[in-house]
Design a protein around this motif. Structure first.
Motif, PDB file in Angstrom:
ATOM      1  N   SER A   4      -6.443  15.747   9.914  1.00  0.00           N
ATOM      2  CA  SER A   4      -7.118  15.910   8.638  1.00  0.00           C
ATOM      3  C   SER A   4      -6.322  15.168   7.574  1.00  0.00           C
ATOM      4  N   MET A   5      -6.968  14.250   6.850  1.00  0.00           N
ATOM      5  CA  MET A   5      -6.249  13.520   5.808  1.00  0.00           C
ATOM      6  C   MET A   5      -6.004  14.445   4.633  1.00  0.00           C
ATOM      7  N   ARG A   6      -4.752  14.547   4.212  1.00  0.00           N
ATOM      8  CA  ARG A   6      -4.387  15.452   3.126  1.00  0.00           C
ATOM      9  C   ARG A   6      -3.899  14.717   1.892  1.00  0.00           C
ATOM     10  N   TYR A   7      -3.237  13.545   2.078  1.00  0.00           N
ATOM     11  CA  TYR A   7      -2.713  12.847   0.911  1.00  0.00           C
ATOM     12  C   TYR A   7      -2.566  11.354   1.155  1.00  0.00           C
ATOM     13  N   VAL A   8      -2.477  10.626   0.049  1.00  0.00           N
ATOM     14  CA  VAL A   8      -2.197   9.197   0.026  1.00  0.00           C
ATOM     15  C   VAL A   8      -1.034   9.027  -0.944  1.00  0.00           C
ATOM     16  N   ILE A   9      -0.016   8.263  -0.550  1.00  0.00           N
ATOM     17  CA  ILE A   9       1.113   7.988  -1.436  1.00  0.00           C
ATOM     18  C   ILE A   9       1.140   6.492  -1.732  1.00  0.00           C
ATOM     19  N   LEU A  10       1.066   6.150  -3.004  1.00  0.00           N
ATOM     20  CA  LEU A  10       1.182   4.766  -3.438  1.00  0.00           C
ATOM     21  C   LEU A  10       2.642   4.468  -3.746  1.00  0.00           C
ATOM     22  N   TYR A  11       3.108   3.284  -3.413  1.00  0.00           N
ATOM     23  CA  TYR A  11       4.436   2.843  -3.801  1.00  0.00           C
ATOM     24  C   TYR A  11       4.276   1.997  -5.055  1.00  0.00           C
ATOM     25  N   VAL A  12       4.964   2.391  -6.109  1.00  0.00           N
ATOM     26  CA  VAL A  12       4.800   1.749  -7.419  1.00  0.00           C
ATOM     27  C   VAL A  12       6.129   1.195  -7.906  1.00  0.00           C
ATOM     28  N   SER A  13       6.060   0.264  -8.835  1.00  0.00           N
ATOM     29  CA  SER A  13       7.279  -0.340  -9.359  1.00  0.00           C
ATOM     30  C   SER A  13       7.829   0.410 -10.567  1.00  0.00           C
ATOM     31  N   ASP A  14       6.968   1.077 -11.334  1.00  0.00           N
ATOM     32  CA  ASP A  14       7.406   1.759 -12.551  1.00  0.00           C
ATOM     33  C   ASP A  14       6.734   3.132 -12.611  1.00  0.00           C
ATOM     34  N   GLY A  15       7.506   4.178 -12.317  1.00  0.00           N
ATOM     35  CA  GLY A  15       6.956   5.525 -12.261  1.00  0.00           C
ATOM     36  C   GLY A  15       6.365   6.013 -13.573  1.00  0.00           C
ATOM     37  N   GLU A  16       7.024   5.743 -14.688  1.00  0.00           N
ATOM     38  CA  GLU A  16       6.509   6.185 -15.993  1.00  0.00           C
ATOM     39  C   GLU A  16       5.184   5.511 -16.327  1.00  0.00           C
ATOM     40  N   ARG A  17       5.103   4.223 -16.047  1.00  0.00           N
ATOM     41  CA  ARG A  17       3.864   3.474 -16.302  1.00  0.00           C
ATOM     42  C   ARG A  17       2.731   4.010 -15.430  1.00  0.00           C
ATOM     43  N   SER A  18       3.035   4.305 -14.166  1.00  0.00           N
ATOM     44  CA  SER A  18       2.014   4.842 -13.261  1.00  0.00           C
ATOM     45  C   SER A  18       1.622   6.259 -13.651  1.00  0.00           C
ATOM     46  N   LEU A  19       2.580   7.074 -14.080  1.00  0.00           N
ATOM     47  CA  LEU A  19       2.270   8.426 -14.551  1.00  0.00           C
ATOM     48  C   LEU A  19       1.328   8.359 -15.744  1.00  0.00           C
ATOM     49  N   HIS A  20       1.611   7.482 -16.679  1.00  0.00           N
ATOM     50  CA  HIS A  20       0.728   7.318 -17.844  1.00  0.00           C
ATOM     51  C   HIS A  20      -0.677   6.917 -17.399  1.00  0.00           C
ATOM     52  N   PHE A  21      -0.781   5.969 -16.478  1.00  0.00           N
ATOM     53  CA  PHE A  21      -2.092   5.496 -16.028  1.00  0.00           C
ATOM     54  C   PHE A  21      -2.889   6.615 -15.360  1.00  0.00           C
ATOM     55  N   THR A  51       8.363   5.663  -6.557  1.00  0.00           N
ATOM     56  CA  THR A  51       8.841   4.313  -6.826  1.00  0.00           C
ATOM     57  C   THR A  51       9.305   3.660  -5.533  1.00  0.00           C
ATOM     58  N   ARG A  52       9.132   2.359  -5.472  1.00  0.00           N
ATOM     59  CA  ARG A  52       9.571   1.597  -4.307  1.00  0.00           C
ATOM     60  C   ARG A  52      11.064   1.815  -4.068  1.00  0.00           C
ATOM     61  N   LYS A  53      11.839   1.833  -5.143  1.00  0.00           N
ATOM     62  CA  LYS A  53      13.291   2.035  -5.044  1.00  0.00           C
ATOM     63  C   LYS A  53      13.606   3.351  -4.345  1.00  0.00           C
TER      64      LYS A  53
END
Length: 127
Positions: A4-21, A51-53
């Motif tokens: 059962s698919m429960r989640y998707v995790i994106l790898y992002v470069s800037d966590g604050e920018r992605s949180l805002h989006f 974050t990718r880091k």
């Protein structure tokens, strides 16, 4: 096997920018946040990012510094008024990749991009 698919995790470069989006622009509710890892409640599945880091630090996976130019997936969000959502996102400066179009099967579909270039489909329910 019963998966059962429960989640998707994106790898992002800037966590604050992605949180805002995802929180402020798309209006998703934060479900959990641990350092740079953030989960959003999106209904039956969880959308998360890290974050990718940080992913390079906590997993054995090879994670490139920046996202590649070839997209191989999209996130899909369903709404009753695709046009209104696209206009709201346009007003927020979101990159509109494809304007709303009615598909042969009757569904209205548009595409936008998040700050890391991940494709996001904004679509009407399939009737």
């Amino acid at each position: 096997m019963n998966l059962s698919m429960r989640y998707v995790i994106l790898y992002v470069s800037d966590g604050e920018r992605s949180l805002h989006f995802y929180k402020d622009i798309l209006g998703l509710t934060v479900r959990a946040q641990h350092d740079t890892y953030v989960e959003f409640d999106t209904g039956s599945a969880i959308l998360a990012f890290n974050t990718r880091k940080n992913v390079r630090e906590i997993t054995p996976l090879e994670i490139p510094e920046e996202a590649g130019y070839s997209q191989t997936f999209e996130l899909g969000f369903v709404t009753e008024d695709v046009g209104a959502v696209i206009e709201k996102l346009r007003g927020e400066g979101v990159s509109i990749l494809s304007e709303p179009k009615v598909k042969p099967w009757g569904q209205t579909v548009a595409y936008v991009a998040d700050p890391d270039g991940h494709y996001i489909e904004i679509c009407s329910p399939v009737e």
